[in-house]
Design a protein around this motif. Structure first.
Motif, PDB file in Angstrom:
ATOM      1  N   ILE A 158       0.840  -1.200   0.000  1.00  0.00           N
ATOM      2  CA  ILE A 158       0.000   0.000   0.000  1.00  0.00           C
ATOM      3  C   ILE A 158       0.872   1.246   0.000  1.00  0.00           C
ATOM      4  O   ILE A 158       0.601   2.226  -0.703  1.00  0.00           O
ATOM      5  CB  ILE A 158      -0.943  -0.019   1.217  1.00  0.00           C
ATOM      6  CG1 ILE A 158      -1.841  -1.260   1.157  1.00  0.00           C
ATOM      7  CG2 ILE A 158      -1.783   1.242   1.274  1.00  0.00           C
ATOM      8  CD1 ILE A 158      -2.709  -1.451   2.367  1.00  0.00           C
ATOM      9  N   ILE A 159       1.942   1.223   0.808  1.00  0.00           N
ATOM     10  CA  ILE A 159       2.878   2.350   0.821  1.00  0.00           C
ATOM     11  C   ILE A 159       3.496   2.537  -0.557  1.00  0.00           C
ATOM     12  O   ILE A 159       3.669   3.667  -1.034  1.00  0.00           O
ATOM     13  CB  ILE A 159       3.962   2.117   1.882  1.00  0.00           C
ATOM     14  CG1 ILE A 159       3.342   2.081   3.279  1.00  0.00           C
ATOM     15  CG2 ILE A 159       5.037   3.187   1.803  1.00  0.00           C
ATOM     16  CD1 ILE A 159       4.318   1.702   4.368  1.00  0.00           C
ATOM     17  N   LEU A 160       3.799   1.429  -1.216  1.00  0.00           N
ATOM     18  CA  LEU A 160       4.377   1.507  -2.555  1.00  0.00           C
ATOM     19  C   LEU A 160       3.403   2.159  -3.535  1.00  0.00           C
ATOM     20  O   LEU A 160       3.792   2.985  -4.364  1.00  0.00           O
ATOM     21  CB  LEU A 160       4.758   0.107  -3.038  1.00  0.00           C
ATOM     22  CG  LEU A 160       5.378  -0.009  -4.422  1.00  0.00           C
ATOM     23  CD1 LEU A 160       6.663   0.808  -4.493  1.00  0.00           C
ATOM     24  CD2 LEU A 160       5.645  -1.457  -4.771  1.00  0.00           C
ATOM     25  N   ILE A 161       2.128   1.808  -3.442  1.00  0.00           N
ATOM     26  CA  ILE A 161       1.114   2.394  -4.326  1.00  0.00           C
ATOM     27  C   ILE A 161       1.002   3.893  -4.081  1.00  0.00           C
ATOM     28  O   ILE A 161       0.904   4.699  -5.014  1.00  0.00           O
ATOM     29  CB  ILE A 161      -0.242   1.700  -4.117  1.00  0.00           C
ATOM     30  CG1 ILE A 161      -0.163   0.238  -4.583  1.00  0.00           C
ATOM     31  CG2 ILE A 161      -1.356   2.430  -4.854  1.00  0.00           C
ATOM     32  CD1 ILE A 161      -1.403  -0.560  -4.281  1.00  0.00           C
ATOM     33  N   VAL A 162       1.028   4.305  -2.801  1.00  0.00           N
ATOM     34  CA  VAL A 162       0.929   5.728  -2.480  1.00  0.00           C
ATOM     35  C   VAL A 162       2.129   6.494  -3.015  1.00  0.00           C
ATOM     36  O   VAL A 162       2.003   7.596  -3.558  1.00  0.00           O
ATOM     37  CB  VAL A 162       0.794   5.913  -0.952  1.00  0.00           C
ATOM     38  CG1 VAL A 162       0.877   7.391  -0.581  1.00  0.00           C
ATOM     39  CG2 VAL A 162      -0.520   5.318  -0.463  1.00  0.00           C
ATOM     40  N   LEU A 163       3.324   5.910  -2.868  1.00  0.00           N
ATOM     41  CA  LEU A 163       4.535   6.595  -3.318  1.00  0.00           C
ATOM     42  C   LEU A 163       4.593   6.707  -4.842  1.00  0.00           C
ATOM     43  O   LEU A 163       5.062   7.706  -5.379  1.00  0.00           O
ATOM     44  CB  LEU A 163       5.775   5.861  -2.811  1.00  0.00           C
ATOM     45  CG  LEU A 163       6.042   5.924  -1.301  1.00  0.00           C
ATOM     46  CD1 LEU A 163       7.235   5.052  -0.945  1.00  0.00           C
ATOM     47  CD2 LEU A 163       6.286   7.362  -0.858  1.00  0.00           C
ATOM     48  N   MET A 164       4.148   5.662  -5.518  1.00  0.00           N
ATOM     49  CA  MET A 164       4.245   5.645  -6.978  1.00  0.00           C
ATOM     50  C   MET A 164       3.060   6.309  -7.648  1.00  0.00           C
ATOM     51  O   MET A 164       3.156   6.773  -8.783  1.00  0.00           O
ATOM     52  CB  MET A 164       4.372   4.205  -7.483  1.00  0.00           C
ATOM     53  CG  MET A 164       5.645   3.506  -7.063  1.00  0.00           C
ATOM     54  SD  MET A 164       5.846   1.929  -7.892  1.00  0.00           S
ATOM     55  CE  MET A 164       6.015   2.458  -9.594  1.00  0.00           C
ATOM     56  N   GLY A 165       1.922   6.318  -6.961  1.00  0.00           N
ATOM     57  CA  GLY A 165       0.722   6.807  -7.610  1.00  0.00           C
ATOM     58  C   GLY A 165       0.074   5.709  -8.427  1.00  0.00           C
ATOM     59  O   GLY A 165       0.769   4.858  -9.000  1.00  0.00           O
ATOM     60  N   GLY A 166      -1.230   5.680  -8.457  1.00  0.00           N
ATOM     61  CA  GLY A 166      -1.930   4.592  -9.143  1.00  0.00           C
ATOM     62  C   GLY A 166      -1.577   4.481 -10.605  1.00  0.00           C
ATOM     63  O   GLY A 166      -1.469   3.387 -11.157  1.00  0.00           O
ATOM     64  N   GLY A 167      -1.351   5.622 -11.253  1.00  0.00           N
ATOM     65  CA  GLY A 167      -1.082   5.586 -12.684  1.00  0.00           C
ATOM     66  C   GLY A 167       0.278   5.022 -13.043  1.00  0.00           C
ATOM     67  O   GLY A 167       0.476   4.569 -14.165  1.00  0.00           O
ATOM     68  N   ASN A 168       1.231   5.068 -12.109  1.00  0.00           N
ATOM     69  CA  ASN A 168       2.581   4.589 -12.392  1.00  0.00           C
ATOM     70  C   ASN A 168       2.791   3.126 -12.022  1.00  0.00           C
ATOM     71  O   ASN A 168       3.883   2.598 -12.216  1.00  0.00           O
ATOM     72  CB  ASN A 168       3.602   5.450 -11.628  1.00  0.00           C
ATOM     73  CG  ASN A 168       3.613   6.878 -12.110  1.00  0.00           C
ATOM     74  OD1 ASN A 168       3.392   7.145 -13.285  1.00  0.00           O
ATOM     75  ND2 ASN A 168       3.849   7.813 -11.208  1.00  0.00           N
ATOM     76  N   MET A 169       1.791   2.485 -11.476  1.00  0.00           N
ATOM     77  CA  MET A 169       1.921   1.082 -11.094  1.00  0.00           C
ATOM     78  C   MET A 169       1.838   0.196 -12.333  1.00  0.00           C
ATOM     79  O   MET A 169       0.902   0.285 -13.126  1.00  0.00           O
ATOM     80  CB  MET A 169       0.806   0.694 -10.116  1.00  0.00           C
ATOM     81  CG  MET A 169       0.930   1.336  -8.742  1.00  0.00           C
ATOM     82  SD  MET A 169       2.298   0.662  -7.788  1.00  0.00           S
ATOM     83  CE  MET A 169       1.680  -0.974  -7.427  1.00  0.00           C
TER      84      MET A 169
END
Length: 454
Positions: free
Chosen positions: A114-125
């Protein structure tokens, strides 16, 4: 009494219903009475055998939630130390205090994606990020469920194989993720051992990848903020980007008179201080916490051996509170040690590179390159360098590119049929270097003039 059932014959245990028939209760009572009459109740083993391959018996005491036993063979009821260490209960909490912290640890591990998603942003996943995050959360849930329900473990902390409590499962997970591996809790049977071994490899791959990704993203954000602060400070001081570029343009490519910069030990000092802090916390905890009671030297030894991930296992947590504390302590302490080692390696690499610098060789390189890229007429007049020659000189002098790589690029230009003016047309470059159509998301098209409707 604090009795515990364990299986003979090394076969795997299975979950059984808690409802006991009157016949089973009578047989068990008879077996207990026989053990008491033998005047060896503390060390006696009361065997209960079933004639038609009936299922094994599960018995609970005040501290036990569930026991698994073999479906075949003999059962023994051994009197001795409690099967579970006592946990701390508070009136308004449905679970123990140790279990609350254990659930917090699970939430901490599970929050990494979840922290990774927040740091990267949904569009960059990417799909790989999503798949890896889902697999990590699934692994965590399956491991906790299997450890606490189906896989029997053996340990010096209790007698007989059984599944783990939530506290013990978290304690084991922390040993797996930090690679400490005390060895005080291990799978009791071969099938469980193979299953846990496979989970160890999977966990290390998934968790390490996510942690490295999160660390990189945090570092990128910190560097971006630092650059923004420097830029804002420069603007407040009246410096513009153009002025800064002009100042840099007036500097030499290599400052021959500049003394080597001092080695920066800030990172090593910060990470080493953090590691020393967690070691100190561990020493005080393992010495003073009730039930642990290590001596000062034993606490120091256990802290260093644990946080260095050596994990000999001679000293380990012996209380439920110690297991919960150890789960968090190992995670943060091992992380600080990893940062300390990385800072040390970076420092030593900088020192070695500094000592390897060959200033006389750099001077010879300078004179050789300036001679190679300067043009001299037949009558000996210096015609100097054009912009292209100066660009080559700077790139090679700064070790941005090697002379061999530069020769390959120039050969490619000649192969494409460059004109005497030093030009290659767009269509030639496009046909020679364009990626295959399978790599193109959308083929660029020439914009069309809109058609006027009648």
């Amino acid at each position: 009494s604090d009795a515990a059932l364990s299986a003979r014959g090394g076969e795997e245990h299975h979950c059984l219903p808690r409802t006991l028939s009157p016949m089973k209760i009578a047989c068990l009572a008879f077996a207990l009475a026989a053990g008491w009459l033998s005047r060896d109740c503390d060390a006696s083993v009361v065997r209960f055998s079933q004639a038609h391959g009936a299922k094994a018996l599960a018995v609970e005491d005040a501290n036990v939630t569930r026991h698994h036993f073999a479906t075949q063979g003999l059962l023994e009821v051994a009197a001795g130390k409690p099967d579970y260490n006592e946990e701390t209960y508070i009136a308004f909490l449905p679970v123990s205090v140790e279990a609350v912290f254990a659930l917090a640890f699970i939430a901490l591990v599970g929050s990494v994606p979840i922290i990774l998603i927040v740091l990267m942003g949904g569009g960059n996943m990417t799909r790989a990020h999503i798949l890896e995050s889902v697999c990590l959360i699934m692994w965590l849930g399956v491991a906790i469920f299997m450890f606490t329900n189906f896989v029997p473990f053996a340990s010096s902390h209790w007698e007989g194989p059984r599944p783990l409590t939530i506290v013990e499962a978290v304690y084991l997970l922390s040993q797996i993720l930090t690679t400490v591996g005390y060895g005080d809790i291990t799978p009791a049977f071969p099938t469980g051992q193979v299953w846990v071994a496979a989970n160890v490899i999977l966990a290390l791959c998934l968790y390490s990848s996510c942690i490295m990704e999160v660390t990189d993203r945090i570092n990128q954000r910190l560097e971006a903020k630092a650059a923004a602060l420097i830029k804002s400070y420069g603007s407040r001081c009246g410096e513009s980007n153009d002025e800064d570029a002009g100042m840099r343009a007036g500097q030499r490519l290599i400052d021959w008179n500049h003394s080597p910069a001092p080695v920066d030990m800030t990172s090593l000092i910060n990470s080493g201080t953090a590691f020393l802090f967690w070691c100190t916390v561990g020493v005080f905890f393992w010495h003073y916490f009730p039930g642990e009671g290590k001596t000062w030297l034993q606490a120091v030894y256990m802290s260093i051996i644990t946080l260095s991930t050596v994990g000999f296992g001679f000293f380990n947590a012996t209380t439920e509170g110690g297991k919960v504390f150890g789960a968090f302590w190992m995670m943060f302490g091992v992380a600080t040690l990893a940062a300390t080692i990385a800072a040390y390696c970076e420092l030593m690499s900088t020192i070695k590179a500094k000592e390897r610098r060959n200033v006389p060789g750099e001077k010879l390189k300078f004179f050789r390159l300036i001679q190679n890229y300067s043009h001299v007429s037949s009558d000996g007049l210096d015609k100097g360098m054009d912009s292209y020659d100066f660009l080559k000189f700077c790139l090679v002098m700064k070790d941005t590119i090697t002379e061999e790589e530069l020769a390959v690029i120039e050969g490619k230009f000649e192969h494409l049929g460059g004109t005497p003016d030093g030009v290659v047309d767009y269509q030639t470059v496009h046909e020679a270097e364009c990626p295959p159509r399978s790599f193109l998301v959308e083929t660029p098209r020439t914009p069309r003039t809109p058609r006027l409707e009648k």
